[in-house]
Write a protein that holds these residues in place. Structure first.
Motif, PDB file in Angstrom:
ATOM      1  N   GLN A 247      10.576  56.112  72.977  1.00  0.00           N
ATOM      2  CA  GLN A 247      10.950  55.664  71.627  1.00  0.00           C
ATOM      3  C   GLN A 247      11.302  56.857  70.744  1.00  0.00           C
ATOM      4  O   GLN A 247      12.198  56.782  69.889  1.00  0.00           O
ATOM      5  N   GLY A 248      10.619  57.961  70.973  1.00  0.00           N
ATOM      6  CA  GLY A 248      10.887  59.148  70.177  1.00  0.00           C
ATOM      7  C   GLY A 248      12.236  59.774  70.455  1.00  0.00           C
ATOM      8  O   GLY A 248      12.714  60.612  69.683  1.00  0.00           O
ATOM      9  N   LEU A 249      12.883  59.375  71.559  1.00  0.00           N
ATOM     10  CA  LEU A 249      14.194  59.928  71.908  1.00  0.00           C
ATOM     11  C   LEU A 249      15.345  59.190  71.224  1.00  0.00           C
ATOM     12  O   LEU A 249      16.516  59.551  71.408  1.00  0.00           O
ATOM     13  N   LYS A 250      15.000  58.134  70.457  1.00  0.00           N
ATOM     14  CA  LYS A 250      16.002  57.354  69.716  1.00  0.00           C
ATOM     15  C   LYS A 250      17.063  56.728  70.640  1.00  0.00           C
ATOM     16  O   LYS A 250      18.259  56.716  70.347  1.00  0.00           O
ATOM     17  N   LEU A 251      16.600  56.212  71.767  1.00  0.00           N
ATOM     18  CA  LEU A 251      17.499  55.577  72.723  1.00  0.00           C
ATOM     19  C   LEU A 251      17.742  54.122  72.327  1.00  0.00           C
ATOM     20  O   LEU A 251      16.895  53.493  71.705  1.00  0.00           O
ATOM     21  N   LYS A 252      18.887  53.551  72.708  1.00  0.00           N
ATOM     22  CA  LYS A 252      19.192  52.163  72.352  1.00  0.00           C
ATOM     23  C   LYS A 252      18.304  51.182  73.114  1.00  0.00           C
ATOM     24  O   LYS A 252      18.115  50.038  72.697  1.00  0.00           O
ATOM     25  N   SER A 253      17.765  51.610  74.229  1.00  0.00           N
ATOM     26  CA  SER A 253      16.800  50.824  75.005  1.00  0.00           C
ATOM     27  C   SER A 253      15.911  51.808  75.738  1.00  0.00           C
ATOM     28  O   SER A 253      16.258  52.995  75.865  1.00  0.00           O
ATOM     29  N   PRO A 254      14.753  51.386  76.229  1.00  0.00           N
ATOM     30  CA  PRO A 254      13.839  52.330  76.872  1.00  0.00           C
ATOM     31  C   PRO A 254      14.462  53.116  78.024  1.00  0.00           C
ATOM     32  O   PRO A 254      14.228  54.308  78.165  1.00  0.00           O
ATOM     33  N   PHE A 255      15.285  52.444  78.835  1.00  0.00           N
ATOM     34  CA  PHE A 255      15.911  53.113  79.978  1.00  0.00           C
ATOM     35  C   PHE A 255      17.383  52.687  80.057  1.00  0.00           C
ATOM     36  O   PHE A 255      17.757  51.843  80.878  1.00  0.00           O
ATOM     37  N   PRO A 256      18.249  53.261  79.215  1.00  0.00           N
ATOM     38  CA  PRO A 256      19.646  52.824  79.094  1.00  0.00           C
ATOM     39  C   PRO A 256      20.567  53.435  80.150  1.00  0.00           C
ATOM     40  O   PRO A 256      21.514  54.151  79.828  1.00  0.00           O
ATOM     41  N   TYR A 257      20.296  53.140  81.415  1.00  0.00           N
ATOM     42  CA  TYR A 257      21.068  53.760  82.483  1.00  0.00           C
ATOM     43  C   TYR A 257      21.716  52.711  83.371  1.00  0.00           C
ATOM     44  O   TYR A 257      21.193  51.611  83.535  1.00  0.00           O
ATOM     45  N   HIS A 258      22.828  53.069  83.973  1.00  0.00           N
ATOM     46  CA  HIS A 258      23.494  52.186  84.934  1.00  0.00           C
ATOM     47  C   HIS A 258      22.785  52.313  86.277  1.00  0.00           C
ATOM     48  O   HIS A 258      22.298  53.390  86.644  1.00  0.00           O
ATOM     49  N   VAL A 259      22.758  51.216  87.007  1.00  0.00           N
ATOM     50  CA  VAL A 259      22.025  51.181  88.270  1.00  0.00           C
ATOM     51  C   VAL A 259      22.554  52.231  89.253  1.00  0.00           C
ATOM     52  O   VAL A 259      21.774  52.817  90.011  1.00  0.00           O
TER      53      VAL A 259
END
Length: 329
Positions: A247-259
């Motif tokens: 959350q502290g990384l200001k990401l749009k979702s917890p793990f916003p990565y493509h599979v």
């Protein structure tokens, strides 16, 4: 005797007579189907063959065309669309796909099965056969493919393999943690640790949203699960700490990565760590096994893992007779 049955909005006729090839045809109305059946049966009895059937155009499509249509129209609606698309693309590279759809026989499917078993495991071949059967079923029921039967239905499937059991050792975990620090900025380590704390599938983790997390109750909503049933799972303190760090990384979702990015990062991490035969999905098995080792019961673990079949869940317990004997004292 002819067999007349309704398939969708149309009627299909099948005629099987000893010594004669099976003939079939589809009609828009039952009356037309009955009339054709009577005429064709009489002709076969009289001549041994049917000119009426030979005048019917042969199936205008190949198995390749059915597979491509299924991939483009049916597969996108499935949760497993990515894996199924890859599977269909592999089938399209096999010579059997160039066979006319109405010329595919159970013998051809069996030959395909035996050839595949020489290069892949039985589970992969089972998936191939199930997919081929689904393609023919949809083509017959919804695309007016006039076949007397599904050619896959009579083919014996390979024996179901025993479930994969791969535990993660503490040494392997340490090596993966070190190797993963330089890959995806170390985020692959966070993914690994979160999977071990929650037993969530990779797709469930990647689809997670901040709004799905209830911080005060330490729970998490999984809206899109493999079995289609949403579930709420409890979060350990370590899982909460991982999420707070994200959350502290200001990401749009917890793990916003493509599979695909995750798979590449995981393969690189496993390779750099020198860990053999470890899949990301094995972390789910490890997490569930650890839940049992912490003393959680089957219903509690099932609530977290989402298993509906308790028999499937029991293979994670790894209990021994000696351990059970201690509990009896």
């Amino acid at each position: 005797m002819p067999t007349i049955r309704k398939r969708g909005a149309k009627w299909q006729v099948q005629i099987r007579l000893s010594g004669s090839p099976a003939v079939s045809r589809t009609f828009p109305t039952k009356s037309e189907a009955v009339a054709w059946a009577r005429a064709t049966e009489a002709e076969v009895h009289a001549n041994g063959t049917s000119t009426m059937d030979s005048s019917r155009p042969s199936c205008p499509v190949t198995l390749r065309q059915l597979l491509e249509r299924y991939r483009d129209q049916v597969t996108p609606r499935k949760k497993s669309r990515r894996h199924e698309t890859c599977r269909i693309n592999k089938l399209l590279r096999d010579a059997i796909s160039d066979t006319a759809a109405d010329a595919v026989t159970p013998g051809m499917i069996a030959t395909f099965r035996d050839k595949r078993l020489k290069s892949v495991g039985s589970q992969a071949v089972i998936h191939d056969l199930v997919l081929l059967g689904q393609v023919f079923r949809v083509a017959m029921n919804e695309w007016d493919l006039g076949l007397p039967e599904n050619p896959v239905s009579k083919v014996r499937k390979p024996k179901q393999p025993s479930g994969r059991v791969r535990r993660l050792t503490s040494d392997e975990f340490n090596r993966l943690t070190v190797a993963g620090q330089s890959i995806m900025a170390g985020d692959i380590v966070g993914l690994m640790c979160f999977a071990l704390e929650t037993a969530m599938r990779q797709s469930e983790i990647l689809n997670l949203l901040w709004a799905d997390i209830q911080w005060t109750s330490r729970t998490l909503l999984i809206k899109d699960s493999k079995n289609g049933t949403p579930r709420v799972i409890p979060l350990s303190r370590k899982a909460i700490q991982i999420l707070e760090g994200r959350q502290g990384l200001k990401l749009k979702s917890p793990f916003p990565y493509h599979v695909r990015a995750v798979q590449r990062a995981w393969d690189a991490t496993v390779g750099d760590a020198g860990v053999d035969d470890l899949h990301f999905h094995d972390l789910r098995h490890e997490a569930i096994s650890r839940f049992f080792e912490k003393g959680l019961g089957v219903p509690e673990v099932a609530l977290i893992s989402g298993h509906k079949d308790m028999r499937m869940l029991l293979r994670y317990t790894h209990m021994t007779a000696a351990e059970i004997a201690k509990k009896l004292d």
